[in-house]
Design a protein around this motif. Structure first.
Motif, PDB file in Angstrom:
ATOM      1  N   LYS A 123       0.840  -1.212   0.000  1.00 30.02           N
ATOM      2  CA  LYS A 123       0.000   0.000   0.000  1.00 30.02           C
ATOM      3  C   LYS A 123       0.864   1.246   0.000  1.00 30.02           C
ATOM      4  O   LYS A 123       0.620   2.186  -0.756  1.00 30.02           O
ATOM      5  CB  LYS A 123      -0.921   0.024   1.228  1.00 30.02           C
ATOM      6  CG  LYS A 123      -2.014  -1.004   1.228  1.00 30.02           C
ATOM      7  CD  LYS A 123      -2.810  -0.902   2.536  1.00 30.02           C
ATOM      8  CE  LYS A 123      -3.731  -2.076   2.746  1.00 30.02           C
ATOM      9  NZ  LYS A 123      -4.396  -2.018   4.075  1.00 30.02           N
ATOM     10  N   GLY A 128      -0.832   4.277  -1.782  1.00 30.35           N
ATOM     11  CA  GLY A 128      -2.030   4.151  -0.958  1.00 30.35           C
ATOM     12  C   GLY A 128      -1.782   4.647   0.456  1.00 30.35           C
ATOM     13  O   GLY A 128      -0.749   5.245   0.757  1.00 30.35           O
ATOM     14  N   THR A 129      -2.721   4.368   1.324  1.00 27.43           N
ATOM     15  CA  THR A 129      -2.626   4.798   2.714  1.00 27.43           C
ATOM     16  C   THR A 129      -2.614   3.567   3.620  1.00 27.43           C
ATOM     17  O   THR A 129      -3.676   3.051   3.971  1.00 27.43           O
ATOM     18  CB  THR A 129      -3.815   5.712   3.084  1.00 27.43           C
ATOM     19  OG1 THR A 129      -3.873   6.774   2.143  1.00 27.43           O
ATOM     20  CG2 THR A 129      -3.651   6.273   4.483  1.00 27.43           C
TER      21      THR A 129
END
Length: 176
Positions: free
Chosen positions: A133, A138-139
């Protein structure tokens, strides 16, 4: 995430698990995620890690809800290809190789005992999913967050595949 399960191997005659993950970023980006404290906090079991960048250097780990805070020793330090250090009674080796436009990360966890294989492999799967991620923009929420990969399902898959098991589980679960 649908990833291949890691494998049980021996390294220098000791039991170990090995997991590989391809990433669409360069080795230098993966190296930063393996060594910079603010990036490690996103995916590593201990959210606070400090690595002294040299063979023989000290590694400090803190904040893992399933382990006491402790220190280790850097065993290998070859940016951006190889990083190894002691982690509790285990040794971790991270190897980064180029693959196409990106790279592949191989993580080998040399275990204190065979029975820890399925437990640790499942845990590293969760952590590497969080690392994916981070590296894909992403987070990540960290491996201990409720939104992370289902550790129990991954553990069950390792046990079903025949990975050695039987070590105590997080939260006092039954190792089967």
């Amino acid at each position: 995430m649908n990833v291949e399960l890691g494998i049980f191997v021996e390294r220098d005659g000791l039991p170990a698990v090995r997991l590989e993950r391809p990433f669409a970023v360069g080795a230098e980006e993966v190296w930063r995620a393996l060594t910079e404290p603010n990036r490690m906090a996103a995916w590593f079991p201990s959210p606070t890690v400090h690595i002294e960048p040299m063979v023989g250097g000290r590694v400090d780990f803190a904040g893992d809800p399933y382990a006491e805070d402790h220190s280790g020793t850097v065993l290998e330090y070859d940016p951006p290809r190889r990083l190894g250090y002691t982690w509790g009674d285990d040794e971790l080796l991270f190897e980064i190789g180029r693959r196409g436009e990106g790279c592949v990360l191989a993580l080998t966890d040399v275990l204190e005992g065979r029975e820890a294989a399925a437990r640790n492999a499942a845990g590293w799967d969760v952590c590497l999913d969080e690392l994916a991620k981070l590296l894909s923009g992403g987070t990540p929420s960290g491996p201990h967050d409720g939104t992370a990969t289902d550790w129990q399902a991954r553990y069950d898959a390792y046990v079903a595949a025949g990975m050695p098991s039987g070590a105590p589980l997080p939260d006092g679960g039954d190792p089967g």
